[in-house]
Design an enzyme around this catalytic site. Sequence first.
Site, PDB file in Angstrom:
ATOM      1  N   LYS A  51      42.510  14.167 -10.314  1.00 42.43           N
ATOM      2  CA  LYS A  51      42.496  13.432  -9.044  1.00 42.43           C
ATOM      3  C   LYS A  51      43.552  13.907  -8.055  1.00 42.43           C
ATOM      4  CE  LYS A  51      39.275  10.153  -9.435  1.00 42.43           C
ATOM      5  NZ  LYS A  51      38.235   9.898  -8.427  1.00 42.43           N
ATOM      6  N   SER A 305      38.766  15.600 -18.141  1.00 43.54           N
ATOM      7  CA  SER A 305      39.198  15.223 -16.792  1.00 43.54           C
ATOM      8  C   SER A 305      40.472  14.392 -16.736  1.00 43.54           C
ATOM      9  CB  SER A 305      38.073  14.469 -16.075  1.00 43.54           C
ATOM     10  OG  SER A 305      37.764  13.275 -16.775  1.00 43.54           O
TER      11      SER A 305
END
Length: 504
Positions: A51, A305
């Site tokens: 992110k 992720s």
Amino acid sequence: MPQSYIKKILEARVYDVAIESPLDHARLMSKRLGNNVLLKREDLQPVFSFKLRGAYNKMMHLSEEARAKGVVAASAGNHAQGLALSALKLGVKATIVMPKTTPQIKVDAVRSRGGKVVLHGDTYDEASTYAKKLVAEKGMVYVHPYDDPDVIAGQGTVGVEILRQCTGPLDVVFVPVGGGGLAAGVAAYIKYVRPEVKVIAVEPEDAACLKLALEKNRRATLPEVGLFADGVAVAQIGKETFRILRKTIDGVITANTDEICAAIKDIFDDTRSISEPAGALALAGLKKYVEQTGCEGKTLVAIDSGANTNFDRLRYISERTEIGEQREAILSVTIPERPGSFKKFCSALGKRNITEFNYRFADDRDAQIFVGVSVPQGGHRDDLIESLTKLGYPVADMTENEMAKLHIRHMVGGHRPAVVESELLYRFEFPERPGALMNFLTRLGNRWNISLFHYRNHGAAFGRVLVGLQASRKERAEIESFLDKLGYSYHEESDNPAYHLFLS
């Protein structure tokens, strides 16, 4: 068109704060699946997720005037930390609105990176509404977690790195999907540069908003969203991300909670790192793809992720892993209520390892036991059930029963029935090895009827068993003389207040 993103992705500014994460060979997973499995390690970023890329790229594209007003976002997790660190790097004030229900570890992580935390509401939607109110009242800039071209372009740098790092054959890339920012950026770049490479989106079964949108050929909202994989718990795919994804991805695979937990363990086995559920989602999809297609010798990439998970979730994750790997069968079995029945049942299991055994005396005819048994992958659960049924044991398969796995396994028990006039309770520890429980039951013998039994193999060096024996206190000395000869560490718990409150 997605091609318009290529220039934006190539010009994205991310490396002031992000690293080029490694593409690691998953040796154990590759051997097991018969394919070359690679993990893109975004869990190694400074905020432990990808992110950071999108948040920083967005802020780099803001004017000096916009930065001076400060940025705001609503988030309970990875986007909040990425934005806070990006703002700190650029000297911009960042306000993160988080639900009051956000775990303290995530609140502290945002504050430690210079973000101002505002706790508002009990849900993400309430927090988001308040964040947008701040935009209207104070002129702050709202940084969307996924549905923004600059954010998408920042996440797309993951795709650039994959193609640069994997110079040989590359067949399929698996990308986790929540709102779709990472998937849109990666798919747009890969399908433009190497269109022969498949890009598969992976979603949780209980939060499959992209799958729903593709089926309806329009964006739609899920009536309910599962929260286990909180990093991808989104009810509706983004508008801009869906515009890209519908033209670039080659398919969607969904994974359930047990499959995600198994993938978390797989990543740990290969890397000794612990992914968050959303982080392991792509690998869960990769495994399912191999199972469904039977492919061999292919090069498959799964994007790990993120690794922002609370430590207290690990117990639940480990509990579900064996089922997710299809290596544990959870059964309800009826056996005769008489001394020696446990031992006979264990003998019927053969060399299979017992992972769990829960039981409480109910009547003097039949005993209902809740049992977990290790089984090899590939349909062996059905073979086990068939073999027990042929031996006359009534069996109910609980392996796919969510209530049984979440609750019933921990509630088997209750107070001692009136028919059991007296009971002595003992807690045992014994060296954990294959056949250890069978050996314990064999040495315990048939002298006293077992009225309560709880055992769960946690993979530790010592097995722990709680046993109730139908016996009076006058027999205590005789029982303990016998137990001393067993050689196992034991403690009498007949006077334990927890026993008297809930079991006796």
